[in-house]
Every structure is written in structure tokens, then in C-alpha cells.
Design a protein around this motif. Structure first.
Motif, PDB file in Angstrom:
ATOM      1  N   SER A 172       0.839  -1.210   0.000  1.00 26.33           N
ATOM      2  CA  SER A 172       0.000   0.000   0.000  1.00 26.33           C
ATOM      3  C   SER A 172       0.866   1.250   0.000  1.00 26.33           C
ATOM      4  O   SER A 172       0.596   2.210  -0.743  1.00 26.33           O
ATOM      5  CB  SER A 172      -0.912   0.011   1.233  1.00 26.33           C
ATOM      6  N   TYR A 173       1.911   1.236   0.825  1.00 23.22           N
ATOM      7  CA  TYR A 173       2.758   2.423   0.945  1.00 23.22           C
ATOM      8  C   TYR A 173       3.525   2.695  -0.343  1.00 23.22           C
ATOM      9  O   TYR A 173       3.638   3.844  -0.785  1.00 23.22           O
ATOM     10  CB  TYR A 173       3.726   2.256   2.111  1.00 23.22           C
ATOM     11  N   ASN A 174       4.023   1.647  -0.968  1.00 23.15           N
ATOM     12  CA  ASN A 174       4.718   1.822  -2.251  1.00 23.15           C
ATOM     13  C   ASN A 174       3.787   2.417  -3.298  1.00 23.15           C
ATOM     14  O   ASN A 174       4.181   3.302  -4.079  1.00 23.15           O
ATOM     15  CB  ASN A 174       5.275   0.482  -2.736  1.00 23.15           C
ATOM     16  N   GLN A 175       2.546   1.935  -3.310  1.00 21.56           N
ATOM     17  CA  GLN A 175       1.562   2.481  -4.255  1.00 21.56           C
ATOM     18  C   GLN A 175       1.236   3.939  -3.924  1.00 21.56           C
ATOM     19  O   GLN A 175       1.039   4.776  -4.827  1.00 21.56           O
ATOM     20  CB  GLN A 175       0.271   1.644  -4.213  1.00 21.56           C
ATOM     21  N   LEU A 176       1.186   4.258  -2.623  1.00 20.67           N
ATOM     22  CA  LEU A 176       0.882   5.625  -2.213  1.00 20.67           C
ATOM     23  C   LEU A 176       1.991   6.584  -2.630  1.00 20.67           C
ATOM     24  O   LEU A 176       1.718   7.701  -3.095  1.00 20.67           O
ATOM     25  CB  LEU A 176       0.687   5.678  -0.699  1.00 20.67           C
ATOM     26  N   VAL A 177       3.250   6.164  -2.474  1.00 20.67           N
ATOM     27  CA  VAL A 177       4.377   7.010  -2.881  1.00 20.67           C
ATOM     28  C   VAL A 177       4.296   7.305  -4.370  1.00 20.67           C
ATOM     29  O   VAL A 177       4.511   8.450  -4.809  1.00 20.67           O
ATOM     30  CB  VAL A 177       5.718   6.345  -2.515  1.00 20.67           C
ATOM     31  N   ARG A 178       3.968   6.294  -5.168  1.00 17.06           N
ATOM     32  CA  ARG A 178       3.821   6.515  -6.615  1.00 17.06           C
ATOM     33  C   ARG A 178       2.690   7.505  -6.891  1.00 17.06           C
ATOM     34  O   ARG A 178       2.805   8.375  -7.761  1.00 17.06           O
ATOM     35  CB  ARG A 178       3.556   5.189  -7.322  1.00 17.06           C
ATOM     36  N   ALA A 179       1.582   7.350  -6.159  1.00 13.44           N
ATOM     37  CA  ALA A 179       0.439   8.243  -6.376  1.00 13.44           C
ATOM     38  C   ALA A 179       0.788   9.683  -6.011  1.00 13.44           C
ATOM     39  O   ALA A 179       0.393  10.628  -6.708  1.00 13.44           O
ATOM     40  CB  ALA A 179      -0.754   7.762  -5.546  1.00 13.44           C
ATOM     41  N   VAL A 180       1.556   9.876  -4.932  1.00 14.71           N
ATOM     42  CA  VAL A 180       1.931  11.221  -4.509  1.00 14.71           C
ATOM     43  C   VAL A 180       2.884  11.856  -5.524  1.00 14.71           C
ATOM     44  O   VAL A 180       2.796  13.054  -5.821  1.00 14.71           O
ATOM     45  CB  VAL A 180       2.567  11.176  -3.108  1.00 14.71           C
ATOM     46  N   ARG A 181       3.793  11.050  -6.069  1.00 11.59           N
ATOM     47  CA  ARG A 181       4.727  11.579  -7.063  1.00 11.59           C
ATOM     48  C   ARG A 181       3.993  12.047  -8.318  1.00 11.59           C
ATOM     49  O   ARG A 181       4.435  12.983  -8.997  1.00 11.59           O
ATOM     50  CB  ARG A 181       5.763  10.515  -7.425  1.00 11.59           C
ATOM     51  N   ASN A 182       2.894  11.394  -8.625  1.00 13.61           N
ATOM     52  CA  ASN A 182       2.116  11.756  -9.815  1.00 13.61           C
ATOM     53  C   ASN A 182       0.927  12.651  -9.478  1.00 13.61           C
ATOM     54  O   ASN A 182       0.019  12.822 -10.294  1.00 13.61           O
ATOM     55  CB  ASN A 182       1.622  10.486 -10.526  1.00 13.61           C
ATOM     56  N   TYR A 183       0.944  13.205  -8.266  1.00 12.94           N
ATOM     57  CA  TYR A 183      -0.212  13.977  -7.794  1.00 12.94           C
ATOM     58  C   TYR A 183      -0.439  15.239  -8.625  1.00 12.94           C
ATOM     59  O   TYR A 183       0.491  15.955  -8.969  1.00 12.94           O
ATOM     60  CB  TYR A 183      -0.004  14.367  -6.329  1.00 12.94           C
ATOM     61  N   LYS A 184      -1.679  15.483  -8.932  1.00 12.91           N
ATOM     62  CA  LYS A 184      -2.089  16.711  -9.590  1.00 12.91           C
ATOM     63  C   LYS A 184      -3.308  17.253  -8.856  1.00 12.91           C
ATOM     64  O   LYS A 184      -4.298  16.538  -8.668  1.00 12.91           O
ATOM     65  CB  LYS A 184      -2.444  16.459 -11.059  1.00 12.91           C
ATOM     66  N   ALA A 185      -3.215  18.490  -8.414  1.00 12.69           N
ATOM     67  CA  ALA A 185      -4.295  19.071  -7.611  1.00 12.69           C
ATOM     68  C   ALA A 185      -5.602  19.090  -8.388  1.00 12.69           C
ATOM     69  O   ALA A 185      -5.634  19.474  -9.560  1.00 12.69           O
ATOM     70  CB  ALA A 185      -3.921  20.481  -7.167  1.00 12.69           C
ATOM     71  N   GLN A 186      -6.676  18.676  -7.730  1.00 12.76           N
ATOM     72  CA  GLN A 186      -8.000  18.723  -8.349  1.00 12.76           C
ATOM     73  C   GLN A 186      -8.553  20.142  -8.300  1.00 12.76           C
ATOM     74  O   GLN A 186      -8.269  20.899  -7.372  1.00 12.76           O
ATOM     75  CB  GLN A 186      -8.949  17.772  -7.623  1.00 12.76           C
ATOM     76  N   GLU A 187      -9.326  20.483  -9.282  1.00 11.28           N
ATOM     77  CA  GLU A 187      -9.937  21.803  -9.347  1.00 11.28           C
ATOM     78  C   GLU A 187     -11.453  21.664  -9.485  1.00 11.28           C
ATOM     79  O   GLU A 187     -11.937  20.781 -10.187  1.00 11.28           O
ATOM     80  CB  GLU A 187      -9.379  22.598 -10.534  1.00 11.28           C
ATOM     81  N   VAL A 188     -12.153  22.531  -8.788  1.00 10.51           N
ATOM     82  CA  VAL A 188     -13.614  22.549  -8.842  1.00 10.51           C
ATOM     83  C   VAL A 188     -14.054  23.941  -9.243  1.00 10.51           C
ATOM     84  O   VAL A 188     -13.564  24.942  -8.695  1.00 10.51           O
ATOM     85  CB  VAL A 188     -14.229  22.166  -7.476  1.00 10.51           C
TER      86      VAL A 188
END
Length: 205
Positions: free
Chosen positions: A152-168
């Protein structure tokens, strides 16, 4: 410890050691500490994010590979015994990373882990002289959970590295982009506004 040693995040103490920290500050306030100890206010680092772990599935000793090794004759009997002696320990976990200021979930990740226990001797000899000795001893459930959380943590690190802020549209927390007739949010008010007239539309004679 896993997250701390990865050096991907700075971990702040909010557990039992926090009480010891507050005790030191109480000593400083009482005047018992030496001068120059520098235990004044405003030095504790704020936690920007919170990680929320969840065990979504955990099961130990489920039958594995059942029906895959069936057959007839002596070979089939041995294969059936082998299949009967293989059991799977598995777990599935999730990690959520939350922004402490806004409460927005920034990233989510799911991990899983599985291992197999082999008790072929017990399956073949029916618990006789070799019945208590499997090829591999049962792995504690905790090790499977740790492996699942590592995934889970390895997947989370990948997700954070590819993070893009959502806009509403209209901004977060203002009611969202889905309006309701008669509502007070910007999206709802937009619904109640009369539709703009098309300047190109021909006037009726």
C-alpha cells in the motif's frame, strides 16, 4: 517505522511520546530547567498530512489450489494430498493521505500480500510420524499485514509523485459544480439565472 525509514515523509510525534514532550515543557514553565534550554513556545512542527490505514481483508489458512490437482490413481491421490496441504494466508490493506488543513483526501492506495503454507507430509501420511511437520511453518498473520501495508505504501508514494491538484469550478467547499434549483451555492444560483439571449436569433414577425 517503514514510512520513517523510507525518508519520503517527515514524521511528527503524536503518539505516547507526546506526553513526554509536554512534560518537558511543563518543567520549563516551572523554572526548573537550566537557562538556555530553549524550550519556548512555537517550536512544534505542524502535521501537514495524516495517513489513515485500514485492513480491508485479512484471512488466514484458506484452502488454496483446491481442485487444480485432482486425478485418478496413485498420482492423483498424491496430487490431491498436496493440494489439500496448501493453504493461503492473505491480506488487503488501504492507505489514505489526508490534508490536515482542508480535510481533502490527496491520495489513496491499496495493497495486498499472500503466502502459502505447505503441509504436504500431513496430507500424505494422515498426521502420523510426519503429520506435524509441514514443509513450511505457518507464517504469523502480522507478517502478511506488514507486507500488505508495504505494498500500500509503495503504491501511495507513486500516487503522490504523480499527484495533480484537483480543481472545482467556483472553488472547493463552495457547493461544487452540481447545482440544485433554488439553492444558495454559486452553481445553484447559476441555474436560476435566465438563459442569455442569442443575439443572432431572428425576431419573430
Amino acid at each position: 517505522m517503514m514510512i520513517q525509514q523510507s525518508n519520503c515523509f517527515v514524521i511528527v510525534e503524536r503518539g505516547g511520546a507526546m506526553n513526554k514532550m509536554m512534560m518537558e515543557r511543563q518543567l520549563a514553565q516551572s523554572g526548573e530547567m537550566r537557562s538556555g534550554s530553549n524550550m519556548g513556545k512555537g517550536q512544534v512542527v505542524a502535521a501537514d498530512y495524516t495517513m489513515s490505514p485500514t485492513i480491508t481483508f485479512s484471512q488466514k489458512g484458506t484452502q488454496g489450489m483446491g481442485g487444480m490437482l485432482g486425478g485418478t490413481g496413485m498420482l492423483g491421490s498424491i496430487a490431491g494430498a498436496v493440494a489439500g496441504g496448501i493453504k493461503a494466508n492473505e491480506a488487503s490493506t488501504t492507505l489514505l493521505m489526508i490534508d490536515n488543513r482542508s480535510g481533502v483526501q490527496l491520495a489513496a492506495a491499496e495493497g495486498s500480500a499472500k503466502n502459502f503454507d505447505f503441509n504436504v507430509a500431513g496430507g500424505l501420511f494422515g498426521g502420523g510420524a510426519f503429520g506435524g511437520a509441514g514443509g513450511y511453518s505457518n507464517t504469523p498473520e502480522g507478517k502478511i499485514l506488514i507486507a500488505a501495508f508495504m505494498d500500500s505504501y509503495n503504491q501511495l508514494v507513486r500516487a503522490v509523485r504523480n499527484y495533480k491538484a484537483q480543481e472545482v469550478a467556483g472553488g472547493m467547499g463552495t457547493g461544487g459544480a452540481l447545482g440544485v434549483q433554488g439553492g444558495s451555492t454559486p452553481a445553484s444560483k447559476a441555474l436560476d439565472k435566465p438563459a442569455p439571449k442569442d443575439p443572432k436569433a431572428k425576431k419573430k414577425q
